[in-house]
Design a protein around this motif. Structure first.
Motif, short mmCIF file in Angstrom:
data_model
loop_
_atom_site.label_atom_id
_atom_site.label_comp_id
_atom_site.label_asym_id
_atom_site.label_seq_id
_atom_site.Cartn_x
_atom_site.Cartn_y
_atom_site.Cartn_z
N ILE A 4 0.93 -1.15 -0.01
CA ILE A 4 0.00 -0.03 -0.02
C ILE A 4 0.93 1.41 -0.04
O ILE A 4 1.69 1.15 0.75
N GLY A 5 0.60 2.20 -0.91
CA GLY A 5 1.33 3.46 -0.84
C GLY A 5 2.24 3.43 -2.26
O GLY A 5 3.24 4.33 -2.40
N THR A 6 2.04 2.48 -3.04
CA THR A 6 2.83 2.48 -4.31
C THR A 6 2.00 3.07 -5.39
O THR A 6 0.56 3.27 -5.25
N THR A 7 2.77 3.18 -6.59
CA THR A 7 2.01 3.79 -7.62
C THR A 7 0.78 2.90 -7.96
O THR A 7 -0.20 3.30 -8.54
N SER A 8 0.89 1.51 -8.17
CA SER A 8 -0.33 0.47 -8.37
C SER A 8 -1.22 0.57 -7.26
O SER A 8 -2.39 0.27 -7.60
N THR A 9 -0.77 0.93 -5.91
CA THR A 9 -1.88 0.81 -4.86
C THR A 9 -1.61 1.97 -4.09
O THR A 9 -1.19 1.93 -3.06
N PRO A 10 -2.23 3.12 -4.33
CA PRO A 10 -1.96 4.31 -3.75
C PRO A 10 -2.50 4.05 -2.29
O PRO A 10 -3.58 3.22 -2.14
N LEU A 11 -2.27 4.55 -1.22
CA LEU A 11 -2.67 4.72 0.00
C LEU A 11 -3.93 5.73 -0.15
O LEU A 11 -3.73 6.96 -0.16
N ARG A 12 -5.16 5.33 0.22
CA ARG A 12 -6.30 6.11 0.01
C ARG A 12 -7.09 6.43 1.26
O ARG A 12 -7.29 5.51 2.07
N ALA A 28 0.29 16.47 6.00
CA ALA A 28 1.22 15.42 6.22
C ALA A 28 1.03 13.89 5.61
O ALA A 28 2.18 13.68 5.26
N LEU A 29 -0.02 13.78 5.25
CA LEU A 29 -0.14 12.61 4.39
C LEU A 29 0.39 12.79 3.00
O LEU A 29 1.17 11.84 2.14
N ALA A 30 0.17 13.82 2.34
CA ALA A 30 0.59 14.30 1.04
C ALA A 30 2.29 14.45 1.08
O ALA A 30 2.75 14.15 -0.11
N LYS A 31 2.80 14.80 2.22
CA LYS A 31 4.33 14.97 2.03
C LYS A 31 5.07 13.63 2.59
O LYS A 31 6.09 13.49 2.68
N SER A 32 4.28 12.55 2.71
CA SER A 32 4.63 11.31 3.18
C SER A 32 5.61 10.78 1.84
O SER A 32 5.39 11.18 0.80
N SER A 33 6.21 9.76 2.18
CA SER A 33 6.92 8.83 1.20
C SER A 33 5.90 8.09 0.36
O SER A 33 6.45 7.76 -0.58
N LEU A 34 4.94 7.84 0.66
CA LEU A 34 4.00 7.12 -0.04
C LEU A 34 3.09 7.72 -0.87
O LEU A 34 2.90 8.92 -0.97
N THR A 35 2.87 7.11 -1.88
CA THR A 35 1.74 7.64 -3.08
C THR A 35 0.53 7.58 -2.32
O THR A 35 -0.16 6.56 -1.83
N THR A 36 -0.32 8.70 -2.39
CA THR A 36 -1.37 8.93 -1.52
C THR A 36 -2.47 9.43 -2.45
O THR A 36 -2.19 10.25 -3.54
N GLU A 37 -3.78 8.98 -2.20
CA GLU A 37 -4.97 9.73 -2.71
C GLU A 37 -5.96 10.24 -1.46
O GLU A 37 -6.26 9.17 -0.81
N ILE A 38 -6.03 11.32 -1.40
CA ILE A 38 -6.70 11.91 -0.15
C ILE A 38 -8.04 12.66 -0.42
O ILE A 38 -8.12 13.44 -1.49
N ASP A 39 -8.94 12.18 0.12
CA ASP A 39 -10.42 12.87 -0.06
C ASP A 39 -10.79 13.64 1.15
O ASP A 39 -10.94 12.89 2.27
N ILE A 40 -11.06 14.64 1.12
CA ILE A 40 -11.73 15.83 2.28
C ILE A 40 -12.94 15.74 2.17
O ILE A 40 -13.40 16.43 1.10
N PHE A 41 -13.66 15.46 3.27
CA PHE A 41 -15.32 15.80 3.26
C PHE A 41 -15.58 16.81 4.13
O PHE A 41 -15.03 16.66 5.33
N ASP A 42 -16.75 17.40 3.98
CA ASP A 42 -17.35 18.25 4.99
C ASP A 42 -18.78 18.40 4.79
O ASP A 42 -19.19 18.40 3.59
N ARG A 43 -19.61 18.60 5.76
CA ARG A 43 -20.92 18.44 5.71
C ARG A 43 -21.51 20.05 5.19
O ARG A 43 -22.36 20.07 4.51
N LEU A 44 -20.69 21.03 5.36
CA LEU A 44 -21.01 22.31 4.62
C LEU A 44 -20.27 22.18 3.18
O LEU A 44 -19.40 21.90 2.99
N PRO A 45 -20.96 23.38 2.50
CA PRO A 45 -20.15 23.42 0.93
C PRO A 45 -18.91 24.19 1.14
O PRO A 45 -18.03 24.36 0.15
#
Length: 472
Positions: A4-12, A28-45
């Motif tokens: 997990i965290g590779t190009t073929s299997t990004p850390l989601r 912090a996740l984006a700056k880690s050595s792993l390949t990451t995909e990060i989704d941020i959710f909020d109940r407000l627009p």
């Protein structure tokens, strides 16, 4: 070793909440050595949590921290999903099928009560309600505090939020009209009849939680004198010993100096008064159908078994006529569906950000993490959330290396799921458009921005923009 965290299997990773702790976790996740995909959710627009909905409108410099969050949100591996509510639009099971982990960064959405008779009378409010109202938060947009009928207000608490509430009540229209305060709040405050604002602290001036800049501002108001009774800032022997010890906090020392200076200052006859009281606790809110007065007891300090100075009541009481009360004695988190909760503290039980099934337990809930106020309680300033979030992300990354996270297997991305469910989610590009419109509207009247204060108005503005997009 985990792949997990590779190009073929990004850390989601899904992050629930787009306030400071959520964005610091994403960074912090984006700056880690792993390949990451990060989704941020909020109940407000709208993003940014309490930076948008909690920081006082007359503190624009503090709000500039959002520029850091904007850089994070603009990264190619980070997405924003506004107007998506956890527990309603998406569930823990939905996330588990599509991500390796989730970080809850939802803050502390409710307030602590005083626990005294009459607290629920009309005219008694949580400071959070007033703060949300003047900041244009959709949840509080329709509140009415009847400021035109109130002459005296009690603000219970001596933290920075209490100082914010006091300042906004005491500010002149000239001072407010150059801020991003909600339009309806600006209008209501123009009609306000408030003349006296009592600030009530249960401990002494040396234990006040407000910072030096916050208390200094109260002495610089255009339309308000600050009045501090000399007896209230006279230090007891325990406080004197604390301030002269090697462990004395410079903030506390300076606070006392400022307050003692105020005690010697003669009022200038300004139309409003800010009256600071220390070593007093509310014991009853008095009134028939609405707030008419607040009864307080004089306290004295004692040292507990750990050497901490605590207040204890005396037999001396006083009644202060007031029309409104704002309690500012702390925030509490609220329970989330399918997530453990420690009701006593109003937090999600955790160990270094790893959610555990019960407070004090080492029984970890795999794949579930927590950051910010919902993790540690409502303490610190905005910047305090950075190391807090980094700690959580480090725990998550350690668990990734040990394959102690989820194994997602859903056929559809979360975006497809939301579309299938008819959820009208807001993207980062959508928010950027709203941001531009708010700032443009503000510029027309010499203000930083004029906020959209209802979700319907936000969505209508986006619908209007899409209908007039280039090429249509």
């Amino acid at each position: 070793m985990s792949s997990i965290g590779t190009t073929s299997t990004p850390l989601r990773v899904a992050i629930i909440g787009s306030g400071p702790s959520g964005f610091y976790a994403a960074d912090a996740l984006a700056k880690s050595s792993l390949t990451t995909e990060i989704d941020i959710f909020d109940r407000l627009p709208t993003p940014f949590g309490l930076v948008r909905g909690g920081v006082a409108p007359d503190h624009q410099k503090i709000k500039s921290v959002t520029r850091v969050y904007e850089r994070t949100a603009s990264l190619p591996n980070v997405r924003f999903f506004g107007h998506v509510e956890y527990g309603t639009d998406v569930t823990l099971a939905d996330l588990q099928q599509r991500y390796h982990a989730v970080i809850f960064a939802v803050g502390s959405a409710s307030d602590k009560k005083l626990g005294i008779p009459g607290e629920d009378l009309e005219g008694s409010f949580a400071a959070t309600e007033f703060v949300g109202w003047y900041n244009g938060h959709p949840d509080y947009r329709n509140h009415d505090f009847h400021l035109d009928d109130a002459e005296a207000v009690a603000v219970v608490g001596v933290g920075n939020v209490a100082m914010d509430v006091t300042r906004i009540l005491a500010r002149s229209q000239e001072e407010l009209k150059v801020t991003d305060i909600a339009d309806y709040a600006l209008e209501a405050l123009a009609k306000s009849n408030v003349k006296r604002i009592y600030i009530l602290g249960r401990r002494g001036p040396a234990q006040a939680a407000f910072t030096n800049p916050e208390i200094k501002e109260l002495g610089e108001m255009q339309e308000a004198d600050i009045i501090v009774p000399a007896a209230d800032v006279k230090l007891d022997s325990l406080s004197k010993a604390m301030l002269t010890s090697d462990e004395a906090d410079k903030k506390d020392v300076r606070n006392v100096e400022i307050l003692q200076e105020y005690a010697e200052r003669a009022p200038e006859g300004k139309p409003k008064q800010i009256i600071m009281r220390f070593l007093v606790s509310p014991v009853e809110v008095i009134g028939e159908d609405k707030v008419e007065a607040i009864k307080i007891v004089k306290n004295e300090l004692y040292a507990d078994d750990n050497g901490n100075l605590r207040p204890q009541p005396t037999e001396e009481y006083e009644t202060i006529p007031v029309d409104l009360i704002f309690r500012s004695v702390g925030y509490r988190g609220i329970r989330l569906s399918d997530i453990p909760f420690y009701d006593r503290w109003g937090t999600i039980p955790n160990e270094l950000g790893r959610v555990v099934k019960e407070q004090g337990s080492d029984d970890v809930v795999p794949g579930v993490y927590v950051a910010g106020w919902i993790k540690r309680g409502p303490s610190g300033i905005i910047g305090t959330n950075r190391p807090d979030s980094v700690e959580t992300v480090n725990s998550l990354l350690e668990d990734v290396a040990k394959d102690k996270v989820w194994s997602p297997h859903a056929d559809t991305d979360i975006e497809g799921l939301l579309q299938d469910r008819g959820v009208r989610y807001v993207t980062w590009a959508d928010w950027q458009h709203l941001d531009e419109v708010e700032q443009s509207l503000g510029k027309e009247v010499g203000r930083p921005r004029r906020k959209f204060t209802t979700i319907d108005d936000m969505l209508k503005a986006l619908d209007s923009a899409s209908q007039h997009a280039p090429g249509d």
